[in-house]
Design a protein around this motif. Structure first.
Motif, mmCIF file in Angstrom:
data_model
loop_
_atom_site.group_PDB
_atom_site.id
_atom_site.type_symbol
_atom_site.label_atom_id
_atom_site.label_comp_id
_atom_site.label_asym_id
_atom_site.label_seq_id
_atom_site.Cartn_x
_atom_site.Cartn_y
_atom_site.Cartn_z
ATOM 1 N N GLU A 59 10.726 0.682 -0.103
ATOM 2 C CA GLU A 59 9.820 1.173 -1.202
ATOM 3 C C GLU A 59 8.271 0.685 -0.395
ATOM 4 O O GLU A 59 8.304 -0.407 0.317
ATOM 5 C CB GLU A 59 9.858 0.557 -2.490
ATOM 6 C CG GLU A 59 9.809 -0.940 -2.779
ATOM 7 C CD GLU A 59 9.830 -1.571 -4.073
ATOM 8 O OE1 GLU A 59 11.149 -1.634 -4.429
ATOM 9 O OE2 GLU A 59 9.091 -1.729 -4.674
ATOM 10 N N CYS A 63 -0.561 0.644 2.469
ATOM 11 C CA CYS A 63 -0.702 1.717 3.281
ATOM 12 C C CYS A 63 -2.203 1.940 3.372
ATOM 13 O O CYS A 63 -2.780 2.914 2.767
ATOM 14 C CB CYS A 63 -0.059 2.914 2.861
ATOM 15 S SG CYS A 63 -0.353 4.638 3.223
ATOM 16 N N CYS A 66 -4.038 5.177 4.706
ATOM 17 C CA CYS A 66 -3.567 6.344 4.804
ATOM 18 C C CYS A 66 -4.173 7.317 3.711
ATOM 19 O O CYS A 66 -4.898 6.870 2.733
ATOM 20 C CB CYS A 66 -2.180 6.222 4.109
ATOM 21 S SG CYS A 66 -1.055 5.202 5.217
ATOM 22 N N ASP A 68 -3.417 9.592 2.010
ATOM 23 C CA ASP A 68 -2.418 9.924 0.927
ATOM 24 C C ASP A 68 -1.991 8.644 0.080
ATOM 25 O O ASP A 68 -0.706 8.152 0.164
ATOM 26 C CB ASP A 68 -0.922 10.682 1.617
ATOM 27 C CG ASP A 68 -0.457 11.344 0.779
ATOM 28 O OD1 ASP A 68 -0.850 11.775 -0.549
ATOM 29 O OD2 ASP A 68 0.444 12.223 1.085
ATOM 30 N N LYS A 69 -2.878 7.997 -0.660
ATOM 31 C CA LYS A 69 -2.497 6.802 -1.235
ATOM 32 C C LYS A 69 -1.325 6.687 -2.112
ATOM 33 O O LYS A 69 -0.757 5.733 -2.132
ATOM 34 C CB LYS A 69 -3.955 6.563 -2.092
ATOM 35 C CG LYS A 69 -5.116 6.146 -1.373
ATOM 36 C CD LYS A 69 -4.932 4.611 -0.885
ATOM 37 C CE LYS A 69 -6.260 4.493 -0.071
ATOM 38 N NZ LYS A 69 -6.381 3.085 0.428
ATOM 39 N N PRO A 70 -0.930 7.702 -2.788
ATOM 40 C CA PRO A 70 0.053 7.684 -3.981
ATOM 41 C C PRO A 70 1.572 7.373 -3.409
ATOM 42 O O PRO A 70 2.533 7.053 -4.089
ATOM 43 C CB PRO A 70 0.076 9.163 -4.409
ATOM 44 C CG PRO A 70 -1.008 9.953 -3.858
ATOM 45 C CD PRO A 70 -1.645 9.271 -2.760
ATOM 46 N N TRP A 71 1.643 7.161 -1.815
ATOM 47 C CA TRP A 71 2.744 6.589 -1.578
ATOM 48 C C TRP A 71 3.249 5.024 -1.593
ATOM 49 O O TRP A 71 4.307 4.855 -2.098
ATOM 50 C CB TRP A 71 2.690 6.546 0.176
ATOM 51 C CG TRP A 71 2.886 7.829 0.727
ATOM 52 C CD1 TRP A 71 2.079 8.589 1.790
ATOM 53 C CD2 TRP A 71 4.308 8.602 0.860
ATOM 54 N NE1 TRP A 71 2.613 9.735 2.179
ATOM 55 C CE2 TRP A 71 3.979 9.673 1.680
ATOM 56 C CE3 TRP A 71 5.380 8.157 0.436
ATOM 57 C CZ2 TRP A 71 5.183 10.541 2.016
ATOM 58 C CZ3 TRP A 71 6.637 9.070 0.495
ATOM 59 C CH2 TRP A 71 6.276 10.329 1.325
ATOM 60 N N ARG A 74 6.290 3.976 -3.810
ATOM 61 C CA ARG A 74 7.499 5.060 -3.888
ATOM 62 C C ARG A 74 8.632 4.566 -3.298
ATOM 63 O O ARG A 74 8.268 3.855 -2.346
ATOM 64 C CB ARG A 74 6.823 6.311 -3.209
ATOM 65 C CG ARG A 74 5.885 7.178 -4.280
ATOM 66 C CD ARG A 74 5.537 8.541 -3.637
ATOM 67 N NE ARG A 74 4.558 9.097 -4.224
ATOM 68 C CZ ARG A 74 4.054 10.147 -4.095
ATOM 69 N NH1 ARG A 74 4.446 10.972 -3.036
ATOM 70 N NH2 ARG A 74 3.306 10.808 -4.995
ATOM 71 N N GLU A 126 10.105 11.000 0.226
ATOM 72 C CA GLU A 126 10.498 10.187 -1.109
ATOM 73 C C GLU A 126 11.628 10.782 -1.483
ATOM 74 O O GLU A 126 12.261 11.783 -1.519
ATOM 75 C CB GLU A 126 9.389 10.851 -2.206
ATOM 76 C CG GLU A 126 9.735 10.162 -3.468
ATOM 77 C CD GLU A 126 8.415 10.391 -4.634
ATOM 78 O OE1 GLU A 126 7.515 11.238 -4.091
ATOM 79 O OE2 GLU A 126 8.423 9.531 -5.465
#
Lengths: 333, 333
Positions: A59, A63, A66, A68-71, A74, A126
């Motif tokens: 997980e 990050c 990045c 794409d913060k929502p990583w 995940r 994901e």
């Protein structure tokens, strides 16, 4: 952090936590799989030094820069080739062949037999909620199995032999059967017996060879030389190639999946006279594998022989050498 | 009749004239070519015993119960695989892979190093009047060279290396160049020098390698590893395969044309990791070769090093071993 480390000898060590570079994620490993290539690395394959391991699910912890913060938070699996992004191969969408690539746990990049690992965000996929860790950890080898279908057409009903009833062989057999091929798994009497029974329980045809050497010698089913349009060599031994070349029909294809440190020898006249194609096949697309798993078309959890805590990683490798087993996993925490 | 005969040793003998079976023609050989495979047969390849020779041009003398009487008196070349005509391979138009085939001068059938030879009428192709014997005798190896184009697509401009500047290599290079590929012929300093100059005189790119072994070492032109989409291995030596695998780019194809008696060994990990295709390639369609010859697209007569009378066939083989030469022919009468 705790990690397995190879410097000519495998040991469990305390090493500094990895620091993600720009564009990379820091990932806490949940589960990692030991692969035939890892055993070959311990014999000297690829000259790798450092933390091995390239099959994992984890997980994302961090990050920072990045886009794409929502990583963060995940659950992910990660493609193992880290590419330059701008060479000819990368531009052609074949970054797996990027000339300046590193490969997690294999070439110039620490692997996943550790508490934490870093990978570029671009490498991450994901894992869908319905796929448990114990299945997700098979995405990397399953993608490698599915790579065959990206490299060659396989008409429905094609007669395929998979030579080797090990981890990779059983994944390849299931993937090609799912694609419509008529698949026979071929293993050796003895250590392979229960693996072949497992394959039978999934509805696959199987043949037990009684002795090493000639294909003519067989156990519980007839096996004619030159009778398969496609033979997949997944024995992880140099002898497998000669046997595959005996089984494949003229103008047929032998797919080589296993990498090993030894040099193979074979009668090239057979290849020339029978106009056989020998196709090297390596890593595949993770998306394809992630698409296969939730469909229950591929049995993977039944292939898990034993799960060891990361701290008992050395015992896990010993177990893999000594026992007739399929997949051995390392659990972190 | 006079014939060369091999029974572990090559000798010139008087043997009974061959008798054509039903559907076969009796052919007077005019000119026959010695091929690398003939030299391999003398080393034990294929276990052949009898009259070798499979490259020839001759004239039909007799064809008693052939439906097709007009063959008599015609100048012909002949396909070397004699097939059953009704197995799966024959029905698919791939009689060259017929499981019960004989092969003239190679497997179970007398060859053309003799005054007379027999072949089924179905194997014969008439030689157009404008093609002299000295060109027609190249139809068999030229067909073998053109077989590559039947097995794989070759986009115009494809970068192709032909490894080996011998008889087969120079034919392959010309055929693939004619098909639009960008061809480089690679030979060794020393025995290959004049052959590479000949190739240059035909407008082909050439590279001289100075030493055996590493591809990095080169003579008069740069040669980068992994820089060719296609590499044709035509060296007739087991070492050629390793070099070809160094020259081919990832996902590229190595075509193996030469048959030899020795076992080859190679690092299969290179093949797997770089996903290389190794393609065995043998005999081809005579019609394709007969179509190429009258167009002057392919230089063949310049490849004739020396013509010996059939009665001096042993000297011809000795000459081939001792001298740096290309094609050596045997003339009957």
């Amino acid at each position: 952090m705790k990690a397995l480390h190879f410097d000519g000898q495998l040991s469990l060590r305390d090493v500094p936590n990895p620091q993600p570079a720009s564009g990379e994620a820091l990932i806490r490993v949940r589960l990692a799989g030991i692969c035939g290539t890892d055993r070959q690395i311990l014999k000297g394959y690829s000259g790798f030094r450092g933390i091995p391991g390239h099959e994992f699910v984890g997980e994302v912890l961090k990050c920072d820069d990045c886009d794409d913060k929502p990583w963060i938070g995940r659950r992910v699996v990660g493609e193992i080739n880290v590419t330059c992004g701008h060479c000819d191969w990368c531009r052609r969408g074949l970054g797996r062949h990027c000339v300046s690539r590193t490969v997690m746990g294999i070439i110039g990049r620490p692997g996943a037999f550790a508490e934490f690992v870093t990978l570029p965000v671009a490498n991450l996929h994901e894992v869908p909620g319905e796929v448990p860790d114990e299945e997700a950890v098979f995405v990397e080898p399953l993608a490698a199995a599915a790579e065959i279908l990206e490299q060659m057409p396989l008409a429905p009903g094609t007669r395929v032999a998979v030579l080797g009833a090990g981890r990779l062989g059983l994944l390849v057999a299931q993937v090609l059967r799912h694609a419509g091929a008529q698949v026979t798994v071929i293993g050796r009497t003895g250590r392979s017996d229960w693996k072949l029974k497992l394959a039978q329980s999934w509805g696959l045809n199987t043949v037990r060879l009684e002795t090493a050497g000639e294909v003519g010698a067989h156990g519980d089913a007839p096996l004619q030389p030159r009778s398969f349009a496609v033979v997949v060599e997944a024995t992880s031994s140099p002898q497998g190639l000669e046997e595959a070349l005996q089984l494949v029909e003229p103008r047929g294809t032998v797919v080589m999946k296993s990498t090993f440190h030894e040099v193979a020898h074979f009668d090239t006249a057979n290849l020339v006279v029978n106009e056989i194609t020998l196709l090297g096949s390596r890593c595949g697309n993770f998306a394809t594998a992630l698409d296969l798993l939730p469909r229950d078309a591929i049995h993977v959890e039944e292939m898990i022989s034993r799960v060891f805590p990361l701290a008992e990683g050395l015992e896990a490798f010993n177990y893999l050498e000594s026992a007739s087993c399929l997949k051995v996993l390392l659990r972190n925490g």
